[in-house]
Enzyme design. Structure first.
Site, PDB file in Angstrom:
ATOM      1  N   ARG A  63       0.823  -1.221   0.000  1.00 57.75           N
ATOM      2  CA  ARG A  63       0.000   0.000   0.000  1.00 57.75           C
ATOM      3  C   ARG A  63       0.852   1.264   0.000  1.00 57.75           C
ATOM      4  O   ARG A  63       0.417   2.308  -0.482  1.00 57.75           O
ATOM      5  CB  ARG A  63      -0.999  -0.030   1.155  1.00 57.75           C
ATOM      6  CG  ARG A  63      -2.113  -1.056   0.902  1.00 57.75           C
ATOM      7  CD  ARG A  63      -3.129  -1.113   2.020  1.00 57.75           C
ATOM      8  NE  ARG A  63      -2.695  -1.803   3.202  1.00 57.75           N
ATOM      9  CZ  ARG A  63      -2.660  -3.120   3.365  1.00 57.75           C
ATOM     10  NH1 ARG A  63      -3.029  -3.902   2.374  1.00 57.75           N
ATOM     11  NH2 ARG A  63      -2.274  -3.657   4.494  1.00 57.75           N
ATOM     12  N   GLU A 100       5.686 -10.330  14.719  1.00 55.96           N
ATOM     13  CA  GLU A 100       5.086 -10.996  15.874  1.00 55.96           C
ATOM     14  C   GLU A 100       4.826 -12.480  15.613  1.00 55.96           C
ATOM     15  O   GLU A 100       4.668 -13.267  16.522  1.00 55.96           O
ATOM     16  CB  GLU A 100       3.792 -10.291  16.312  1.00 55.96           C
ATOM     17  CG  GLU A 100       2.737 -10.177  15.247  1.00 55.96           C
ATOM     18  CD  GLU A 100       2.856  -8.943  14.361  1.00 55.96           C
ATOM     19  OE1 GLU A 100       1.918  -8.702  13.591  1.00 55.96           O
ATOM     20  OE2 GLU A 100       3.869  -8.236  14.400  1.00 55.96           O
TER      21      GLU A 100
END
Length: 175
Positions: A63, A100
Site C-alpha cells: 500500500r 510478531e
C-alpha cells in the site's frame, strides 16, 4: 473532509483478535485522495523549510506503493519501492527482521539512494516493526531518512518508538 469517516473496520481480519483499518475507501474517493495528497504535500513543504526536502519517496510494499508513487508524481521526485524478498531484479540490498509471527525480509535496489534524502511512506503505522526495518534498510542503502508519513496511525501500539528520530506525519489516528 473527515478522512476517518471513510476508513472501514473489519473485525478478526486477517486473523482473530485483529481489528483491520482499511484505507482503500479513501482511495476510492477522488476528493479524499486529493485531501490526502494535499496533506502529504504540506508535510514535504514543512520538511523543505528545515532543509529536509526529499530527493526520493520510498514506499513499503504494497500500500505504500500506491500512496508514495502518487505523491512522488505530484512532487516531481523519484519513487523507490521497498519490496518483500525475491521481488526485485538486479543488485539488491536486504534486511531481515522479526514480526510478531516470525521472520521476514525487505529489499531495495542498490545504488539508488546513495547520499539522497528520503521520505518513507506507508499506509499504516502500528507496532513500527516494518518501518524500523525499512529505516535500517534505507540507511544500509546509503539514504538519509528525513521523515515518515502514514495515512493511519494506531497510537495504542506505540509504533513511534520504533521510528528513528525524524519528523512523522499521520493523517488519521486511533487510540
Amino acid at each position: 473532509m473527515n478522512l476517518k469517516d471513510l476508513v472501514s473496520d473489519y473485525s478478526d481480519f486477517p486473523k482473530k483478535g485483529i481489528l483491520f483499518r482499511d484505507m482503500f475507501p479513501i482511495l476510492e474517493d477522488p476528493v479524499a485522495t486529493s485531501v490526502v495528497m494535499s496533506n502529504l504535500r504540506d508535510f514535504i513543504e514543512e520538511l523543505q523549510k528545515n532543509n529536509l526536502k526529499p530527493d526520493y519517496i520510498v514506499g513499503i510494499e504494497s500500500r505504500g506503493f500506491l500512496i508514495g508513487s502518487a505523491l512522488a508524481a505530484k512532487e516531481i521526485i523519484g519513487f523507490v519501492p521497498i519490496r518483500k524478498k525475491g521481488k526485485l531484479p538486479g543488485d539488491i540490498i536486504g534486511i531481515n527482521y522479526s514480526l510478531e509471527y516470525g521472520q521476514d525480509r525487505l529489499e531495495i535496489k542498490s545504488g539508488v539512494l546513495n547520499n539522497k534524502k528520503v521520505l518513507l511512506v506507508d499506509d499504516l503505522l502500528a507496532t513500527g516493526g516494518t518501518v524500523k526495518a525499512a529505516s535500517k534498510l534505507i540507511q544500509k542503502a546509503g539514504g538519509d531518512l528525513v521523515g515518515c508519513a502514514f495515512i493511519i496511525e494506531l497510537l495504542g501500539l506505540n509504533g513511534r518508538s520504533n521510528v528513528p528520530n525524524v519528523p512523522i506525519k499521520s493523517l488519521i489516528s486511533y487510540v
